[in-house]
Design a protein around this motif. Structure first.
Motif, short mmCIF file in Angstrom:
data_model
loop_
_atom_site.label_atom_id
_atom_site.label_comp_id
_atom_site.label_asym_id
_atom_site.label_seq_id
_atom_site.Cartn_x
_atom_site.Cartn_y
_atom_site.Cartn_z
N ASP A 179 15.65 20.55 55.84
CA ASP A 179 14.46 20.46 56.68
C ASP A 179 14.67 19.38 57.73
OD1 ASP A 179 13.24 22.40 55.16
OD2 ASP A 179 12.15 20.98 53.90
N SER A 180 14.29 19.69 58.98
CA SER A 180 14.55 18.77 60.08
C SER A 180 13.38 18.75 61.05
CB SER A 180 15.82 19.20 60.84
OG SER A 180 16.94 19.26 59.97
N TYR A 181 13.22 17.61 61.71
CA TYR A 181 12.22 17.43 62.77
C TYR A 181 12.93 16.89 64.00
CZ TYR A 181 9.14 17.20 58.63
OH TYR A 181 8.49 17.44 57.45
N VAL A 182 12.59 17.41 65.16
CA VAL A 182 13.10 16.87 66.42
C VAL A 182 11.95 16.19 67.14
CG1 VAL A 182 14.15 17.42 68.65
CG2 VAL A 182 14.87 18.67 66.61
N CYS A 183 12.15 14.95 67.53
CA CYS A 183 11.07 14.20 68.17
C CYS A 183 11.63 13.17 69.14
CB CYS A 183 10.19 13.52 67.12
SG CYS A 183 11.10 12.47 65.97
N ASN A 184 10.78 12.66 69.99
CA ASN A 184 11.18 11.57 70.87
C ASN A 184 11.28 10.28 70.06
OD1 ASN A 184 11.18 13.16 73.25
ND2 ASN A 184 8.95 12.95 73.39
N ARG A 185 12.21 9.42 70.47
CA ARG A 185 12.39 8.14 69.78
C ARG A 185 11.05 7.40 69.73
NH1 ARG A 185 16.30 5.57 73.02
NH2 ARG A 185 14.59 4.80 74.30
N GLY A 186 10.67 6.95 68.54
CA GLY A 186 9.41 6.23 68.37
C GLY A 186 8.31 7.07 67.75
N GLU A 187 8.43 8.40 67.85
CA GLU A 187 7.41 9.27 67.28
C GLU A 187 7.61 9.45 65.78
OE1 GLU A 187 6.64 12.17 71.17
OE2 GLU A 187 7.63 12.96 69.38
N VAL A 188 6.50 9.53 65.06
CA VAL A 188 6.53 9.80 63.62
C VAL A 188 5.81 11.12 63.37
CG1 VAL A 188 5.90 9.00 61.32
CG2 VAL A 188 6.54 7.33 63.09
N PRO A 189 6.54 12.18 63.04
CA PRO A 189 5.90 13.50 62.86
C PRO A 189 4.91 13.49 61.70
CG PRO A 189 8.30 13.69 63.03
CD PRO A 189 7.99 12.24 62.87
N GLU A 190 3.84 14.26 61.87
CA GLU A 190 2.86 14.40 60.78
C GLU A 190 3.47 15.17 59.61
OE1 GLU A 190 -1.06 15.83 61.48
OE2 GLU A 190 -1.20 14.86 63.44
N GLY A 191 3.14 14.72 58.40
CA GLY A 191 3.57 15.44 57.21
C GLY A 191 5.02 15.26 56.84
N ILE A 192 5.73 14.33 57.51
CA ILE A 192 7.15 14.14 57.20
C ILE A 192 7.32 13.58 55.79
CG2 ILE A 192 7.19 11.82 58.22
CD1 ILE A 192 10.05 12.44 59.16
N GLU A 193 8.32 14.09 55.08
CA GLU A 193 8.59 13.63 53.72
C GLU A 193 9.82 12.73 53.74
OE1 GLU A 193 8.84 16.74 50.85
OE2 GLU A 193 6.94 17.67 51.42
N TYR A 194 9.70 11.59 53.10
CA TYR A 194 10.81 10.64 53.03
C TYR A 194 11.56 10.82 51.70
CZ TYR A 194 8.42 8.43 56.96
OH TYR A 194 7.83 8.20 58.18
N PRO A 195 12.85 10.41 51.66
CA PRO A 195 13.62 9.74 52.71
C PRO A 195 14.14 10.73 53.76
CG PRO A 195 14.97 9.99 50.76
CD PRO A 195 13.60 10.49 50.39
N VAL A 196 14.42 10.19 54.96
CA VAL A 196 15.03 10.98 56.03
C VAL A 196 16.24 10.21 56.56
CG1 VAL A 196 12.88 12.11 56.73
CG2 VAL A 196 13.55 9.95 57.82
N ILE A 197 17.12 10.95 57.22
CA ILE A 197 18.25 10.35 57.90
C ILE A 197 18.11 10.64 59.39
CG2 ILE A 197 19.74 12.37 57.49
CD1 ILE A 197 22.11 10.39 57.28
N THR A 198 18.34 9.64 60.22
CA THR A 198 18.21 9.80 61.67
C THR A 198 19.54 10.22 62.27
OG1 THR A 198 18.74 7.49 62.17
CG2 THR A 198 16.43 8.01 61.72
N LYS A 199 19.48 11.14 63.24
CA LYS A 199 20.68 11.60 63.93
C LYS A 199 20.36 11.82 65.41
CE LYS A 199 22.57 14.07 59.91
NZ LYS A 199 23.10 15.36 59.42
N ASP A 200 21.34 11.56 66.27
CA ASP A 200 21.17 11.93 67.68
C ASP A 200 21.07 13.44 67.79
OD1 ASP A 200 21.46 9.26 68.24
OD2 ASP A 200 23.54 9.41 68.88
N ILE A 201 20.29 13.92 68.75
CA ILE A 201 20.11 15.37 68.89
C ILE A 201 21.40 16.06 69.29
CG2 ILE A 201 19.35 15.26 71.30
CD1 ILE A 201 18.08 17.65 68.50
N ASN A 202 22.28 15.35 70.01
CA ASN A 202 23.64 15.86 70.23
C ASN A 202 24.58 14.67 70.24
OD1 ASN A 202 24.61 15.12 73.02
ND2 ASN A 202 22.74 16.16 73.63
N PRO A 203 25.86 14.88 70.01
CA PRO A 203 26.79 13.76 69.82
C PRO A 203 27.01 12.89 71.05
CG PRO A 203 27.97 15.84 69.87
CD PRO A 203 26.52 16.18 69.79
#
Length: 378
Positions: free
Chosen positions: A137-161
């Motif tokens: 399961d993944s969420y794409v968002c702008n840096r600083g945004e916290v999506p509603e309903g997100i379940e932790y733990p999560v790992i952060t990744k750049d949208i492209n390398p």
């Protein structure tokens, strides 16, 4: 040169392009190397490089390529250009309309920007699901945004390398507070937040494909001998892929993209042995040289296949499951740091490994350079 075609390796200098240069040189093709300077000189030290151009950026390297080899196609055969880092691949993909008449190089459906389209993590995950693969399961968002309903733990990744700091933008966050702290350190403006699970291992498939993804060789399946959270393991076991359903999914993805080039496909494996697709690297990857040592030199096979329009069945070799490969300085540092080994045990494993990524008895100078710069490379 291969059948009157110049062969050029264009890359940020590293042990990855060193493997490309050796894979070609060991098969009688001594490539030209356009090397973007990095921490240590490695590929430039290989005896197999016929000529070296050292530059300070991908952009400068592109200028050197065009000025020195951009007109070769007018009087001879098109040169090949091979890559081993995302920045170089991305730059050439966004300039593909300019290079496609001059060079034979990585592309997707002969279309400018299409590789970059599938470097986007959301696009490639959607394609993987379409071809029957499990994804996290993944969420794409702008840096600083916290999506509603997100379940932790999560790992952060750049949208492209190429969007930010690559590995330096990777953080494991167990709650919203940790995520906000991570956002303060992340450089990419768009971030993927992916469900984080404790991994048993990762799997990397190394291969190459020609004829717009219609002819593909998946050479080796590498699994890690120990797991490092949010990091790769530099000691691995390699074998052949025998899962025909999985193979069909991977080949189907490459065909839909229309990719022509060398690739790596990565999966995460959880504690229950479930495999989750992670990404495709549209380039020669770090473990590719293990395929060469196992009898399948992917850079050479790809060059040959691009001219023939298909990959020869005889290029495939069965790999026994006990084949091991090691990134020597990183593996030493990680295993000692994690208390997984002592120096004597590590040395025994190094001597038994079937593939070293720095050591080659027939091309020793890069290994000596590694020894001289051990602290920088470990």
């Amino acid at each position: 040169m291969y059948k009157n075609h110049l062969v050029i390796v264009f890359a940020i200098d590293h042990y990855n392009p060193l493997g490309v240069i050796r894979s070609l040189g060991e098969n009688g093709v001594r490539p030209i190397y356009i090397a973007v300077r990095h921490r240590v000189e490695l590929g430039v030290k290989s005896k197999y490089a016929s000529k070296v151009h050292q530059v300070d950026s991908v952009e400068e390297g592109y200028t050197v390529l065009m000025e020195n080899y951009g007109e070769v196609y007018k009087t001879g055969e098109k040169p090949f250009v091979l890559f081993s880092d995302d920045k170089s691949v991305g730059y050439f993909d966004t300039h593909y309309d300019e290079v496609k008449e001059r060079f034979i190089t990585y592309n997707a459906n002969n279309t400018q920007g299409r590789i970059m389209e599938f470097m986007d993590k959301k696009n490639i995950l959607d394609l993987a699901k379409k071809h029957g693969l499990k994804v996290l399961d993944s969420y794409v968002c702008n840096r600083g945004e916290v999506p509603e309903g997100i379940e932790y733990p999560v790992i952060t990744k750049d949208i492209n390398p190429n969007a930010g700091g690559w590995k330096s933008d990777v953080f494991v966050c167990h709650n919203e507070e940790e995520l906000k702290v991570a956002y303060g350190k992340i450089s990419s403006p768009v971030v993927m937040l992916q469900k984080y699970i404790e991994k048993k291992t990762e799997i990397a498939f190394e291969g190459c494909t020609v004829n717009k993804g219609q002819s593909t060789l998946i050479a080796i399946e590498s699994t890690y001998k120990y797991a490092i959270p949010a990091y790769y393991s530099p000691f691995m076991t390699c074998k052949s892929l025998h899962d025909e359903k999985l193979k069909a999914s991977l080949e189907g993805m490459l065909a839909e993209i229309g990719f022509e080039g060398i690739f790596e496909i990565e999966f995460l494996v959880d504690k229950n042995d479930e495999k989750y697709f992670l990404e495709i690297n549209f380039r020669n990857a770090t473990w590719s040289y293990a395929a060469t040592r196992a009898g399948m030199p992917l850079p050479y096979i790809w060059v040959k296949g691009m001219l023939n329009g298909k990959i020869d069945r005889d290029d495939y070799k069965e790999v026994p499951g006990g084949f091991t490969a090691m990134v020597e300085p990183i593996d030493y540092a990680k295993r000692i740091e994690l208390g997984l080994s002592n120096p004597w045990e590590w040395l025994a494993d190094f001597k038994k490994a079937d593939c070293g990524f720095y050591y080659s008895e027939n091309d020793l100078e890069p290994f000596y350079e590694m020894v001289r710069n051990w602290d920088k490379l470990s």
